[in-house]
Structure formats: structure tokens, C-alpha cells
Design an enzyme around this catalytic site. Structure first.
Site, PDB file in Angstrom:
ATOM      1  N   SER A   8     -46.687  -0.158  -0.671  1.00 39.07           N
ATOM      2  CA  SER A   8     -47.975  -0.839  -0.832  1.00 39.07           C
ATOM      3  C   SER A   8     -48.224  -1.862   0.263  1.00 39.07           C
ATOM      4  O   SER A   8     -47.301  -2.481   0.800  1.00 39.07           O
ATOM      5  CB  SER A   8     -48.017  -1.554  -2.193  1.00 39.07           C
ATOM      6  OG  SER A   8     -47.014  -2.554  -2.262  1.00 39.07           O
ATOM      7  N   ASP A  12     -51.236 -11.055  -2.129  1.00 40.41           N
ATOM      8  CA  ASP A  12     -50.586 -11.829  -3.186  1.00 40.41           C
ATOM      9  C   ASP A  12     -51.361 -13.133  -3.382  1.00 40.41           C
ATOM     10  O   ASP A  12     -51.436 -13.956  -2.462  1.00 40.41           O
ATOM     11  CB  ASP A  12     -49.134 -12.154  -2.814  1.00 40.41           C
ATOM     12  CG  ASP A  12     -48.252 -10.917  -2.776  1.00 40.41           C
ATOM     13  OD1 ASP A  12     -48.611  -9.920  -3.427  1.00 40.41           O
ATOM     14  OD2 ASP A  12     -47.209 -10.959  -2.099  1.00 40.41           O
ATOM     15  N   GLY A  48     -47.141  -6.892  -0.346  1.00 43.37           N
ATOM     16  CA  GLY A  48     -46.908  -5.480  -0.590  1.00 43.37           C
ATOM     17  C   GLY A  48     -45.589  -5.080   0.053  1.00 43.37           C
ATOM     18  O   GLY A  48     -45.251  -5.544   1.153  1.00 43.37           O
ATOM     19  N   ASN A  52     -44.302  -6.022   3.786  1.00 43.84           N
ATOM     20  CA  ASN A  52     -43.211  -6.970   3.962  1.00 43.84           C
ATOM     21  C   ASN A  52     -42.038  -6.357   4.725  1.00 43.84           C
ATOM     22  O   ASN A  52     -41.432  -7.006   5.594  1.00 43.84           O
ATOM     23  CB  ASN A  52     -42.729  -7.473   2.602  1.00 43.84           C
ATOM     24  CG  ASN A  52     -43.801  -8.236   1.844  1.00 43.84           C
ATOM     25  OD1 ASN A  52     -44.779  -8.705   2.430  1.00 43.84           O
ATOM     26  ND2 ASN A  52     -43.628  -8.362   0.538  1.00 43.84           N
ATOM     27  N   PHE A 116     -51.124  -7.330 -11.950  1.00 44.39           N
ATOM     28  CA  PHE A 116     -51.140  -6.534 -10.734  1.00 44.39           C
ATOM     29  C   PHE A 116     -52.208  -5.443 -10.851  1.00 44.39           C
ATOM     30  O   PHE A 116     -52.222  -4.678 -11.820  1.00 44.39           O
ATOM     31  CB  PHE A 116     -49.780  -5.890 -10.471  1.00 44.39           C
ATOM     32  CG  PHE A 116     -49.718  -5.096  -9.187  1.00 44.39           C
ATOM     33  CD1 PHE A 116     -49.638  -5.744  -7.967  1.00 44.39           C
ATOM     34  CD2 PHE A 116     -49.760  -3.718  -9.201  1.00 44.39           C
ATOM     35  CE1 PHE A 116     -49.605  -5.033  -6.770  1.00 44.39           C
ATOM     36  CE2 PHE A 116     -49.718  -2.980  -8.024  1.00 44.39           C
ATOM     37  CZ  PHE A 116     -49.640  -3.646  -6.804  1.00 44.39           C
ATOM     38  N   GLN A 168     -40.076  -2.392  -8.982  1.00 45.58           N
ATOM     39  CA  GLN A 168     -40.883  -2.580 -10.194  1.00 45.58           C
ATOM     40  C   GLN A 168     -41.574  -1.301 -10.648  1.00 45.58           C
ATOM     41  O   GLN A 168     -42.171  -1.259 -11.728  1.00 45.58           O
ATOM     42  CB  GLN A 168     -41.910  -3.698  -9.989  1.00 45.58           C
ATOM     43  CG  GLN A 168     -42.924  -3.468  -8.899  1.00 45.58           C
ATOM     44  CD  GLN A 168     -42.523  -4.087  -7.575  1.00 45.58           C
ATOM     45  OE1 GLN A 168     -41.351  -4.109  -7.211  1.00 45.58           O
ATOM     46  NE2 GLN A 168     -43.512  -4.624  -6.852  1.00 45.58           N
ATOM     47  N   ASN A 191     -31.592  -3.746  -7.825  1.00 41.70           N
ATOM     48  CA  ASN A 191     -30.898  -4.934  -8.289  1.00 41.70           C
ATOM     49  C   ASN A 191     -30.099  -4.568  -9.540  1.00 41.70           C
ATOM     50  O   ASN A 191     -30.198  -3.436 -10.041  1.00 41.70           O
ATOM     51  CB  ASN A 191     -31.856  -6.108  -8.514  1.00 41.70           C
ATOM     52  CG  ASN A 191     -32.892  -5.848  -9.595  1.00 41.70           C
ATOM     53  OD1 ASN A 191     -32.639  -5.143 -10.580  1.00 41.70           O
ATOM     54  ND2 ASN A 191     -34.080  -6.420  -9.427  1.00 41.70           N
ATOM     55  N   ASP A 253     -37.425  -7.378   0.054  1.00 33.99           N
ATOM     56  CA  ASP A 253     -38.015  -6.608   1.144  1.00 33.99           C
ATOM     57  C   ASP A 253     -37.382  -6.979   2.482  1.00 33.99           C
ATOM     58  O   ASP A 253     -37.164  -6.109   3.339  1.00 33.99           O
ATOM     59  CB  ASP A 253     -39.523  -6.841   1.196  1.00 33.99           C
ATOM     60  CG  ASP A 253     -40.231  -6.339  -0.057  1.00 33.99           C
ATOM     61  OD1 ASP A 253     -39.734  -5.373  -0.665  1.00 33.99           O
ATOM     62  OD2 ASP A 253     -41.275  -6.918  -0.421  1.00 33.99           O
TER      63      ASP A 253
END
Length: 313
Positions: A8, A12, A48, A52, A116, A168, A191, A253
Site C-alpha cells: 500500500s 497516515d 503505507g 515505507n 483504516f 495486519q 512478529n 517496514d
């Protein structure tokens, strides 16, 4: 050669609530919640995952190619990419939608309420991974579901090594879909929480996940560092102590930009992950996902100081 970053490009919108959410939310009224927070401080950042990661790679001297779908309000972001010298060859414009946007409100306890809007992002499946030999490596980062599935198959068909980084977007996939996405990839980066979600959905052990990966698995643990696992064994990648903690947004990122930079150059994966750790540390000391800049001489010197060996060429 280039590194293709599927994901993306987003704005932000960061708002700071100078009080605590808990003082304004009545626990016995959550079934009819109707609250408003006055946010006198607001920042709009370029973000995004594709943006990033591309920014981090550009700072390192690589040639990033973000592949993303954007909307009618993308002009200012497009100008920034031009200023940075980042190609928009695979940025698809759809003027019937807004560019993806995150609205994040943070209180004094660092609690966050996030909304979002994917907007044009859900059209990124219309982009196709190039097969003309210009792309050396790639990454599938959070994006529209169909785009992630399609680009995974396209990377595999083209023989382009790539990282699968669900982030996510992970809840969108079932166990069978995740097995296919991981089988197509060379590396899986998650993660610790995301790894547990993958285990729950697929029923895999770490060994079973590694059996399907040509490279390996990286599990990050925030300030505790990360673990790199391959068929040959495990390596602990230490977290680099940041100069200060300003803003964690985009640290993952930045890590992936460092990792991709090293892998594309044929480094030992441990060295690539170490650069990722250093990049994450540099990012967290600055506000905004793309708010840092690199001096490559300083970066090389710090790498040697932190890890006791020279950064590979």
C-alpha cells in the site's frame, strides 16, 4: 536491478488526544457508545507499507519499485516520490477511489484507536508482476487480499525470490491460503503474535513452515530482537538500542527494507537481518514512517560498532 514492493501507499493521519480514553468511556455504556475526542494536535504523514519500505531502500541506495493502487487524492504523494527519485511505473491510479488512509488517535497512555480505509488499495490486483528480468527480488506486504494472492503466484511463476510479510492483513486468510502463500515465498517475516496466528490457522510447527520455505523464517520480538530460522539452524538477531524513542510507526517496514537490501545483494541472511535491526532502531528515533534520513558512512560505522564486524559491501 530493482526490488518490487507489493503493498500500500497510504496517508497516515495521526491525532493526539491530550487526555485518557478511559476517562471518557463508561464501561457499562459500551453497548451504546457515542463519544467524541477533541484532538488539537494532528499530523498527516506519507505511509503505507510499500511506500515505507521503498523509502528505506532508496535511502540505502537501492532501486525500489513500489507496486500499489492509489486514488484521486494522490498528487502530493506522487510529487514526493518524484522528489525522492522513486519510480511510479507500477503505481496504478484509480480516480474513482481515495488513496488508502489510516486515522490513528493516541491518548496519554499510548492507547490507540485506529480506523483504516483501504480505498484504491483493493484494486492492486490489476497490477501484474513484471517478467522482463528487471526485478531481482520482491516482497508481498499488506495489501488487498486478491492482490496478495495473485502477486504471490506471479512471483513464483516468474522465478523471482520474494518475502511474504502478511502483517495486519493476516486475518483475511484461511489456513489453506496461508500454506500456499508461504510455499510460494522464499522468506516469511512476522512478529511473534502473527506467528502464533499462523500456527493456529495452519496447524504448523516451525519445522513444517521451514520445510516450505527456500530461505527461512524471521520472527521479530520488538525490543527483544528477532530470531532467524533456516534449515541450517537458528540465529538470534539483537535489537539495536535506539538513540531515543520517538515514534514506532514504520519500524517493521524499515527492518524489512534493510533485510531486502542485504538479501538482494547476496549477503549472509544474518547480516541482512542485522541491517534490518539497525534500520528499525534508526526509524524509531524519528517521527513519521519516512521521517529519517541515512548517511551511509555513519550507517556503516554504526553497523560495525553494534555487531562487531564490518557491514558487507
Amino acid at each position: 536491478m530493482s526490488i518490487l514492493i507489493c503493498g500500500s501507499l497510504a496517508y497516515d493521519n495521526i491525532m493526539v488526544f491530550p487526555e485518557r480514553f478511559k476517562d471518557h468511556i463508561l464501561p457499562d455504556k459500551t453497548h451504546m457508545l457515542n463519544v467524541a475526542f477533541l484532538v488539537p494536535e494532528m499530523h498527516r504523514n506519507f505511509g503505507g507499507c510499500a511506500g515505507n519500505i521503498a523509502y528505506g531502500l532508496q535511502q540505502l541506495g537501492a532501486t525500489p519499485l513500489p507496486m500499489a493502487a492509489v486514488g484521486a487524492d494522490f498528487d502530493r504523494y506522487a510529487e514526493r516520490l518524484d522528489e525522492l527519485g522513486i519510480s511510479q511505473a507500477y503505481v496504478l491510479r484509480d480516480d474513482d477511489h481515495f488513496t488508502a488512509q489510516a486515522y490513528i488517535t493516541t491518548d496519554l497512555d499510548d492507547n490507540q484507536i485506529t480506523a483504516f480505509h483501504p480505498g484504491a488499495m483493493d484494486q492492486n490486483h490489476r497490477n501484474v508482476v513484471p517478467t522482463d528480468g528487471t526485478v531481482a527480488w520482491g516482497i508481498i506486504s499488506p495489501d488487498g487480499k486478491q492482490a496478495m494472492l495473485d502477486h504471490s503466484d506471479q512471483f513464483k511463476s516468474a522465478g523471482i525470490p520474494h518475502i511474504f510479510d502478511p502483517g495486519q492483513a493476516l486475518p483475511m486468510f484461511n489456513g489453506d491460503e496461508l500454506r500456499g502463500l508461504v510455499a510460494n515465498a522464499d522468506w516469511l517475516t512476522v512478529n511473534s503474535y502473527e506467528w502464533e496466528m499462523i500456527v493456529k490457522k495452519t496447524g504448523w510447527t516451525r519445522g513444517e513452515a521451514l520445510a516450505g520455505l527456500k530461505g527461512g523464517l524471521i520472527v521479530t520480538h520488538g525490543g527483544e530482537g528477532s530470531k532467524l530460522l533456516t534449515a541450517d539452524g537458528e540465529a538470534d538477531i539483537p535489537a539495536v538500542r535506539p538513540e531515543r524513542i520517538a515514534d514506532p510507526t514504520g519500524c517493521g517496514d524499515a527492518y524489512r527494507a534493510g533485510l531486502l537490501f542485504g538479501l538482494e545483494r547476496g549477503w549472509n541472511p544474518v547480516d541482512a537481518a542485522r541491517l534490518g535491526s539497525l534500520m528499525g532502531s534508526i526509524k524509531i528515533a524519528h517521527n513519521a514512517p519516512q521521517g529519517y534520513s541515512l548517511d551511509l558512512n555513519d550507517l556503516t560505522a554504526r553497523y560495525k560498532t553494534e555487531f562487531g564486524s564490518a557491514m558487507p559491501a
